[in-house]
Design an enzyme around this catalytic site. Structure first.
Site, PDB file in Angstrom:
ATOM      1  N   ILE A 115     -14.154 -85.814 -28.139  1.00 13.81           N
ATOM      2  CA  ILE A 115     -12.837 -86.442 -28.124  1.00 13.81           C
ATOM      3  C   ILE A 115     -12.929 -87.804 -27.465  1.00 13.81           C
ATOM      4  O   ILE A 115     -13.598 -87.968 -26.432  1.00 13.81           O
ATOM      5  CB  ILE A 115     -11.838 -85.581 -27.338  1.00 13.81           C
ATOM      6  N   CYS A 116     -12.250 -88.783 -28.052  1.00  5.41           N
ATOM      7  CA  CYS A 116     -12.165 -90.097 -27.411  1.00  5.41           C
ATOM      8  C   CYS A 116     -10.775 -90.235 -26.812  1.00  5.41           C
ATOM      9  O   CYS A 116      -9.797 -90.479 -27.520  1.00  5.41           O
ATOM     10  CB  CYS A 116     -12.423 -91.201 -28.450  1.00  5.41           C
ATOM     11  N   LEU A 117     -10.698 -90.007 -25.542  1.00 10.72           N
ATOM     12  CA  LEU A 117      -9.396 -90.108 -24.880  1.00 10.72           C
ATOM     13  C   LEU A 117      -9.646 -90.718 -23.500  1.00 10.72           C
ATOM     14  O   LEU A 117     -10.494 -90.243 -22.738  1.00 10.72           O
ATOM     15  CB  LEU A 117      -8.774 -88.710 -24.757  1.00 10.72           C
TER      16      LEU A 117
END
Lengths: 987, 172
Positions: B109-111
């Site tokens: 995830i890119c958060l």
């Protein structure tokens, strides 16, 4: 020596033979050369030869004369060689026959022996004299009567005395056994010597044989010394080795123990009970006699022995020790009044203790003297080593017996011990060992004894010690002691003291945990320790021992937090006394601090302790540590107030670097600061302020007082610790209360709240943000109250613009007065909800019967709270259950007594209460189960049960209960069951 | 097990603030507290629970938010908590195959809050809520899945189709 004896060539073969024989003792069959003789006119051929007694079956007492011509006499003046030879051999025969020992053991004592043995006939005397005065130059058993005698003694000893000194594997009375053996040996030795002196070497002091015997030690006759040495080596050799050492060790241990005042069979303790001591003394004497009753016979032989041997060691020492006053007399020199008094006391005590001790001591010395004389004591290393072991053991035993658990303060233990080592143990050792040393060195054998009798040496050493004490360093050389000796003795004494202190230290270190727990009654114990922890090793020993004691005895789940804290507080105090630098404290407290940090209730217990004055009365329990409040009151030690900047204080002239053994995070503290140590458990101050606020709010709201001086004081003191800003919340709380008092009066006056027939209302107005979170769940207060509250609110809002009052209906107290038909019930401190509930019963005439759910509905109050209130009033006999969960007021007490269903009511209540708790628990479990199954997928019952261990407070349900619960959840459609597993139904 | 439950119990009491302390104990204490909070708050659509009783390894579940292509779909994740949690963020991965501009094919995830914007005040609940809202509002400027980013705006139907295709893999 006959100086006129001229040298003469020795034939070659003879010379070789002699060399050979000097190494290998000649046997009976060997041929011997003619003895060399000087001409003598004094030897008168006896008119008649004594009849030839049959020679004993042993050895070489008969001389063989192979050939007269072998060695022609070189001296012209001599009678014919044949005549000399004949004379000699006759003399030899006579002498040896007389001097050889019969083949039986000796009688009990020398005296007996002297009495029973026959005096030699004139012939014999003459023969012996002839032989002894005509010394051959080269002594062999065949030529010299002395050598022959030595061999004869050796043979007799091995054959007849040795079997008598064997040590049985089991014996009861070691002392008597040892004394018996020693007695035998001494008797044998003295008989051997007696004969040697009387007949063989009487030359110079002719006619004074007895006297000669007495003072053999003064004799410079090397021949006697050689004889004694040879005899002693045989004795020493013939002693059974491990058994003998063991026996000596045991006997010495027992006797020395008594001598130095160990509480053994005779328990004569130290100074305290002088009155009792008298009786004790006599008791022990009789006891002593009992013990040694069996020995008396052999002791007798000792006594005779001493009589005969005169003033060698024993008697001298006996006198010396018997009169300690003699020696103390030296001190009186100093004429210090106080000292004199002390001495007097000591003397008195000594005299009281003297008897049993002296007896034992004398016995030790007797035995030692005997051993020494026999060459098995100091003479051989064995004796000394055994004695050293004994002293070593005694030291430990004495310390353990006398000082274990003795922690009174000011501690006299160190002084007592020093005194004991110096005067009792040291004296004993000196007395025993001194004489032995001299016996060791061959040349100073008698000389040193002569130079310094034990008594003198003792006197000298005492004197020099006293001198040293007085500061005068000169040594009394007049006593004839080399400075070396004294020095060594002083050094010995000092090292013994050091050892003793070390042992004491070890004992104390072992006891340290108890010392800490017993604090401050155990101050003395800590004082003792101070003299022990002077080296890094001992300090390390102390910390490691104590830390392990802590973790095994205190830091485990079974110990209450308050107990641990109490121990920690004592520990801080004790170690501050022990080591003012705080290094040791720092080291040992790490473990306990780490452990305390892990405990959840540490903060609570400490804060309750600190604020114990503010806790409501009657709630004190064993958990509380009220002493902390006092500690807080003491404030912070001055040196700490400068905080961490102390290191930068360049004007501090007393600054010193941290001690070398300080740890890396060592923080110096110069004073005792219990509270400071406790609050530094956590770096964060919030932990503390929160708890303080909680306790404080409880106190402020829990009473209807307006003045809280104690609390203000406590908070001010805490400010010193935590700083103004941290304690701001508490400040505000206190201020709120003070303000409330003013505004309450003001509002009440403004709004005319004092109305006849209406209850009075007072408020405490709290600044919400600064108080601990309060339970806000309210309920419908009775209308009258509501009205009052509204008017109060108005008053407040006019007083303080833009502020709003939120009533915390559940907080606060109500003074309730219930007028019933037959009585008045007064409850001065009912809670608001209790009052609200009972109010419902009286409010309307139409119904004074209520069920709990109806009450809860009506009051908008939580059911559980209603239930509690009902229970409260039930306990006050105001309400009763009349069946089906309906409650009514008891107007007449007779009603209650008439039909008392109260019992069932109460139990029903309790059941209800349980289910109430259960309900909450069930909700938690349900949430967990849902969460678990949502994320973990389908699971069998066992796994669910296991995973529920994560539920706070533990999960105590059985599997059946859980299954039932899951089934209920299933019926509600929350879970479903398929193939042995539970899961969340798909949406 | 006993010990940890005990500390969780107390964390709601006076010792609560001790959870901010460093030390091995504090991670599990903190996670205990979070678990309890999460269980008791019952935010709809998100859930998480320790896997096999291991407190540092959780499984999470997110329901797709309504009004998004993810509606009525359920997604599973794993949360791995480092031993210095909450000083460092947990590692969060989608285990359910995912079609989303900010999630790559292996579930990463890119958060930002799981990377450089992490703060110790976030907790499991806030992470899950953030992820839930991320599903509805992807950040198309820095996509991990370019195709998804492209389709999000241009062709929602195709997006939904691919998503369902991807999601179906999980069912099989």
């Amino acid at each position: 020596m006959a100086t006129f004896l001229s040298q003469h060539p020795i034939p070659y073969s003879q010379g070789r033979k002699r060399i050979f024989e000097s190494v290998f003792p000649p046997s009976a069959s060997s041929t011997l050369p003619t003895p060399l003789a000087t001409p003598s006119s004094s030897f008168v051929i006896p008119p008649s030869q004594p009849p030839q007694t049959p020679t004993p079956s042993h050895g070489y007492n008969t001389r063989h004369h192979p050939n007269v011509t072998l060695s022609p006499a070189p001296i012209s003046l001599a009678p014919s060689p044949a005549a000399i030879f004949a004379k000699e051999s006759r003399a030899w025969h006579l002498a040896t026959t007389y001097l050889s020992f019969p083949a039986d053991p000796f009688p009990g004592s020398l005296r007996e022996y002297v009495q029973t043995h026959q005096d030699p006939t004139r012939d014999v005397v003459e023969a012996i004299r002839y032989l002894t005065t005509h010394h051959p130059e080269d002594a062999t058993p065949e030529t010299s009567l002395l050598e022959w005698y030595t061999c004869e003694v050796r043979r007799h000893f091995l054959a007849h005395v040795r079997p008598e000194i064997s040590i049985p594997t089991e014996y009861k009375d070691g002392a008597s056994l040892l004394e018996e053996i020693l007695g035998r040996l001494t008797t044998a030795q003295s008989i051997y010597l007696f004969r040697l002196r009387t007949y063989i070497i009487p030359e110079k002091k002719k006619g004074r044989a007895r006297r000669n015997l007495d003072s053999w030690d003064e004799s410079d006759d090397s021949k006697v010394q050689a004889f004694v040495r040879s005899l002693n080596s045989i004795i020493s050799y013939s002693l059974p080795d491990p058994a003998w050492n063991k026996l000596v060790y045991e006997v010495f241990l027992e006797l020395c123990g008594t001598a130095v005042g160990l509480p053994g069979d005779d328990d004569v303790d130290d100074d305290d009970d002088t009155v009792l001591d008298d009786e004790d003394g006599s008791d022990t004497i009789s006891g002593d006699e009992d013990v040694y009753h069996g020995v008396r016979l052999s002791q007798q032989s000792f006594v005779t022995e001493t009589d005969c041997d005169g003033d060698i060691v024993v008697d001298d020492d006996g006198v010396a020790i018997g009169n300690p006053r003699d020696m103390d007399g030296i001190d009186e020199f100093g004429v210090y009044r106080q000292r004199a008094e002390e001495k007097a006391k000591e003397k008195k005590n000594k005299r009281l203790e003297e008897k049993p001790r002296e007896k034992a001591r004398k016995k030790v010395l007797d035995i030692w003297a005997a051993m020494e004389k026999l060459g098995v004591g100091g003479g051989g290393r064995r004796g000394e080593r055994v004695f050293a072991e004994v002293i070593n053991t005694l030291l430990t035993t004495y310390i353990n017996a006398h000082f274990a658990g003795v922690w009174e303060t000011p501690s006299k233990v160190g002084d007592d011990l020093n005194h004991w080592v110096e005067h009792v143990l040291g004296q004993l050792v000196l007395d025993v060992l001194f004489s032995s040393k001299s016996a060791n060195s061959p040349e100073g054998w008698a000389a040193r004894l002569k130079k310094l009798s034990p008594r003198e040496s003792f006197r000298a050493s005492r004197q020099s010690l006293d001198n040293r004490k007085k500061g005068a360093m000169e040594v009394d050389a007049g006593a004839g002691v080399g400075e070396d000796d004294i020095k060594r003795r002083k050094e010995d004494l000092e090292s013994w003291k050091r050892i003793a202190i070390g042992r004491l230290g070890r004992l104390r270190v072992g006891e340290l945990f108890d010392i800490v727990v017993e604090w401050p009654e155990s101050l003395g114990g800590v004082e003792d320790l101070r003299s022990y922890i002077i080296s890094p090793q001992t300090r390390l020993h102390l910390t490691t021992t104590f830390t392990s004691a802590l973790s095994t005895r205190l830091l485990h789940p079974a110990a209450a937090t308050s107990d641990i804290l109490r121990a920690y507080i004592s520990l801080i105090r004790a170690f501050t006394v022990l080591d003012p630098h705080g290094v040791l404290l720092d080291r040992v407290s790490r473990g306990i601090r780490r452990y305390l940090r892990e405990r959840d209730d540490t903060v609570r217990v400490i804060v309750r302790g600190i604020m114990s004055e503010s806790l409501p009365d009657g709630t004190e329990d064993a958990e509380d540590l009220p002493e902390l409040a006092q500690e807080l009151g003491k404030g912070i030690p001055a040196t700490q107030q400068s905080g961490g900047l102390e290191e930068l204080d360049y004007d501090d002239l007393s600054w010193a670097p941290d001690p070398v053994d300080a740890g890396p995070e060592f923080r110096r503290s110069k004073g005792l600061d219990v509270v400071g140590s406790l609050i530094s458990l956590w770096e964060s101050k919030e932990v503390w302020t929160k708890e303080v606020a909680a306790v404080l709010s409880g106190r402020l709201l829990g009473s209807d007082e307006w003045l809280f001086e104690k609390e203000i004081r406590t908070i001010e003191l805490l400010k010193l610790r935590f700083g103004e800003t941290t304690m701001q919340g508490c400040d505000v709380m206190l201020k709120d209360i003070a303000d409330s008092k003013r505004s309450d009066g003001h509002i009440r006056a403004e709004e005319h709240l004092k109305i006849e027939g209406f209850p009075e209302i007072h408020t405490k107005i709290l600044s919400r943000l600064f108080w601990p979170t309060m339970k806000e769940g309210g309920f419908q207060v009775p209308v009258e109250i509501r009205e009052l509250q509204e008017r109060y609110e108005q008053g407040f809002e006019t007083l303080k613009k833009k502020r709003k009052l939120t009533w915390l209906q559940t907080m606060g107290t109500v003074e309730v007065e219930l007028e019933l038909e037959d009585r008045v019930v007064q409850v001065p401190d009912a809670t608001t909800w209790q009052a609200a509930v009972i109010h419902q019963f009286g409010e309307e005439e139409r119904s004074n019967k209520w069920t709990i759910p109806r009450l809860a509905d009506n009051l908008e109050m939580e059911e559980s709270l209603v239930k509690k209130a009902v229970q409260f009033w039930q306990s006050k006999d105001v309400l009763k259950e009349i069946g089906n969960g309906v409650y009514t007021v008891i107007e007449n007490l007779e009603e209650l007594e008439a039909n008392s269903p109260a019992q069932t009511g109460v139990t029903a209540e309790e059941d209800e209460e349980v289910t109430d708790d259960k309900k909450r628990e069930r909700m938690v479990v349900e949430q967990f189960v849902v969460g678990m199954l949502t994320n973990g997928g389908a699971m069998p019952l066992e796994r669910i049960s296991m995973m529920l261990g994560l539920v706070p407070g533990g999960f105590s349900w059985g599997q059946e209960e859980l299954r039932e619960f899951l089934s209920r959840m299933k019926s509600e459609g929350k879970v479903e069951y398929e193939g042995g597993s539970w899961r969340i139904p798909k949406a | 097990m006993d010990q940890s439950t005990e500390s969780a119990n107390a964390s709601s009491g006076p010792g609560k603030s001790t959870t901010t302390l460093n030390g091995g104990q504090s991670v599990s204490k903190r996670l205990q507290t979070e678990l309890m909070q999460l269980m008791m708050s019952t935010t709809p659509g998100i859930s998480a629970f320790p896997t096999d009783g291991n407190l540092q390894h959780w499984t999470g579940t997110i329901n797709g938010p309504e009004g998004t292509p993810y509606e009525s779909l359920t997604f599973k994740l794993t949360l791995e908590f480092p031993s210095n949690y909450p000083m460092a963020p947990p590692t969060v991965l989608f285990t359910t195959p995912m079609f989303h501009p900010n999630v790559d094919m292996s579930g990463r995830i890119c958060l930002d809050i799981l990377k450089d914007k992490w703060s110790a005040v976030y907790n499991v609940q806030s992470i899950l809520l953030s992820l839930q809202s991320l599903l509805g509002e992807p950040n198309n400027k820095s996509p991990l899945n370019g195709q998804a980013a492209e389709l999000w705006d241009k062709d929602p139907k195709e997006y939904k189709r691919l998503l369902m295709l991807r999601h179906k893999e999980a069912e099989d």
